[in-house]
Design an enzyme around this catalytic site. Sequence first.
Site, mmCIF file in Angstrom:
data_model
loop_
_atom_site.group_PDB
_atom_site.id
_atom_site.type_symbol
_atom_site.label_atom_id
_atom_site.label_comp_id
_atom_site.label_asym_id
_atom_site.label_seq_id
_atom_site.Cartn_x
_atom_site.Cartn_y
_atom_site.Cartn_z
ATOM 1 N N HIS A 1 -23.768 32.799 42.520
ATOM 2 C CA HIS A 1 -22.456 32.162 42.638
ATOM 3 C C HIS A 1 -21.647 33.548 42.913
ATOM 4 C CE1 HIS A 1 -22.404 28.842 39.780
ATOM 5 N NE2 HIS A 1 -23.624 28.562 40.494
ATOM 6 N N GLU B 1 -19.100 35.150 42.081
ATOM 7 C CA GLU B 1 -18.959 36.057 41.012
ATOM 8 C C GLU B 1 -20.150 36.904 40.635
ATOM 9 O OE1 GLU B 1 -16.479 32.158 39.876
ATOM 10 O OE2 GLU B 1 -18.229 32.729 40.979
ATOM 11 N N CYS C 1 -17.115 29.079 36.335
ATOM 12 C CA CYS C 1 -18.013 28.254 35.491
ATOM 13 C C CYS C 1 -18.373 28.850 34.262
ATOM 14 C CB CYS C 1 -19.215 27.586 36.263
ATOM 15 S SG CYS C 1 -20.506 29.008 36.605
ATOM 16 N N CYS D 1 -20.762 32.083 35.108
ATOM 17 C CA CYS D 1 -19.960 32.943 35.535
ATOM 18 C C CYS D 1 -19.026 33.806 34.569
ATOM 19 C CB CYS D 1 -19.194 32.682 36.883
ATOM 20 S SG CYS D 1 -20.368 32.446 38.323
#
Length: 157
Positions: A60, A62, A90, A93
């Site tokens: 992801h 991040e 999420c 993250c």
Amino acid sequence: MTDDAVPSPTWSRYMDLALEEARLAEQRGEVPIGAVLVRDGEILARAGNRTLELNDPTAHAEVLVIREACARLQSQRLPGCDVYVTLEPCPMCATALSFARIRRIYYGAGDEKGGGVDHGPRLYAQPTCHHAPEVYSGLAEQDCARILRDFFQSRRD
């Protein structure tokens, strides 16, 4: 919100860069989420989702900016750093941002289904959370939501 936490006039620059990373992710066929990691006005890392490209469910935006900044600074922690991201992090993250000791998270669109900060498990409100970054939401919210909405609409058409 303290005066030094209020997004400065440069916040839009960082969110524009995060949106640019989201658009690049979309061009790669990825879910269009982008992030920029900043310390003292210096951009240490920027990335968009790369889960498909890297065959890595943890890739992801991040997580990628955390990895890049940690490698650059030769540190497992990033105190004094802020993350600008187009979508509410999420749970994975949000946890990674906490473990990295990120100071502040500025995000655009909320994520009622998959968010881990202000929706879902609200990780930073849990008593087991050792470090809770300051969180500011709604930066460039309409632009951030639009790119995601358009992406998923195009998949349904």
